[in-house]
Design a protein around this motif. Structure first.
Motif, PDB file in Angstrom:
ATOM      1  N   ALA A  81      32.318  -6.087 119.731  1.00 20.80           N
ATOM      2  CA  ALA A  81      30.894  -5.540 120.358  1.00 20.80           C
ATOM      3  C   ALA A  81      31.348  -4.560 121.373  1.00 20.80           C
ATOM      4  O   ALA A  81      31.071  -3.518 121.606  1.00 20.80           O
ATOM      5  N   ALA A  82      32.108  -5.232 122.446  1.00 17.22           N
ATOM      6  CA  ALA A  82      32.597  -4.931 123.377  1.00 17.22           C
ATOM      7  C   ALA A  82      33.240  -3.345 123.304  1.00 17.22           C
ATOM      8  O   ALA A  82      33.200  -2.396 124.018  1.00 17.22           O
ATOM      9  N   LYS A  83      34.327  -3.512 122.293  1.00 18.96           N
ATOM     10  CA  LYS A  83      35.253  -2.257 122.165  1.00 18.96           C
ATOM     11  C   LYS A  83      34.362  -1.326 121.354  1.00 18.96           C
ATOM     12  O   LYS A  83      34.481  -0.044 122.114  1.00 18.96           O
ATOM     13  N   THR A  84      33.220  -1.600 120.837  1.00 20.55           N
ATOM     14  CA  THR A  84      32.335  -0.599 120.203  1.00 20.55           C
ATOM     15  C   THR A  84      31.751   0.213 121.182  1.00 20.55           C
ATOM     16  O   THR A  84      31.505   1.400 121.193  1.00 20.55           O
ATOM     17  N   ILE A  85      31.198  -0.845 122.294  1.00 26.90           N
ATOM     18  CA  ILE A  85      30.319  -0.028 123.270  1.00 26.90           C
ATOM     19  C   ILE A  85      31.376   0.894 124.207  1.00 26.90           C
ATOM     20  O   ILE A  85      30.870   1.968 124.483  1.00 26.90           O
TER      21      ILE A  85
END
Length: 113
Positions: A81-85
């Motif tokens: 999720a962090a990477k996608t954000i």
């Protein structure tokens, strides 16, 4: 911190040290208020410059908030999720660069006028 709904209706925590009182509602047109039926009243470019300056600052602030959210998710072990954000923030910043270029071009046109 308070809860808000994301674009899918999910509740998400939202907290920061500022208010979202930007002096206007997001329910209005961002068109030139001095223009009517295609005829410019004279200060359209001033409104465009002011609006672009505002939007760049506004967007940069939210990009910082999203980047912090990604850091927090990373600390919680939610790397995907962090990477996608972070990828979304990078796309967001590319859009801001285009807005910045548009602002520069408008200002150049004003110098020539």
């Amino acid at each position: 911190m308070h809860l808000i709904n994301d674009e899918n209706g999910n509740m998400v925590p939202h907290g920061h040290d500022h208010e979202h009182d930007y002096g206007h509602s997001h329910e209005h047109s961002h068109g030139c208020s001095s223009c009517s039926e295609g005829e410019c009243g004279g200060n359209c470019t001033e409104e465009v410059v002011a609006l672009l300056n505002y939007m760049l600052s506004h967007n940069e602030h939210h990009a910082q908030e999203l980047d912090q959210m990604a850091e927090n998710l990373s600390k919680l072990g939610m790397e995907d999720a962090a990477k996608t954000i972070k990828e979304g923030v990078a796309d967001f910043q590319k859009g801001n660069m285009r807005l910045g270029l548009a602002l520069t071009l408008v200002k150049e046109h004003l110098k020539e006028a």
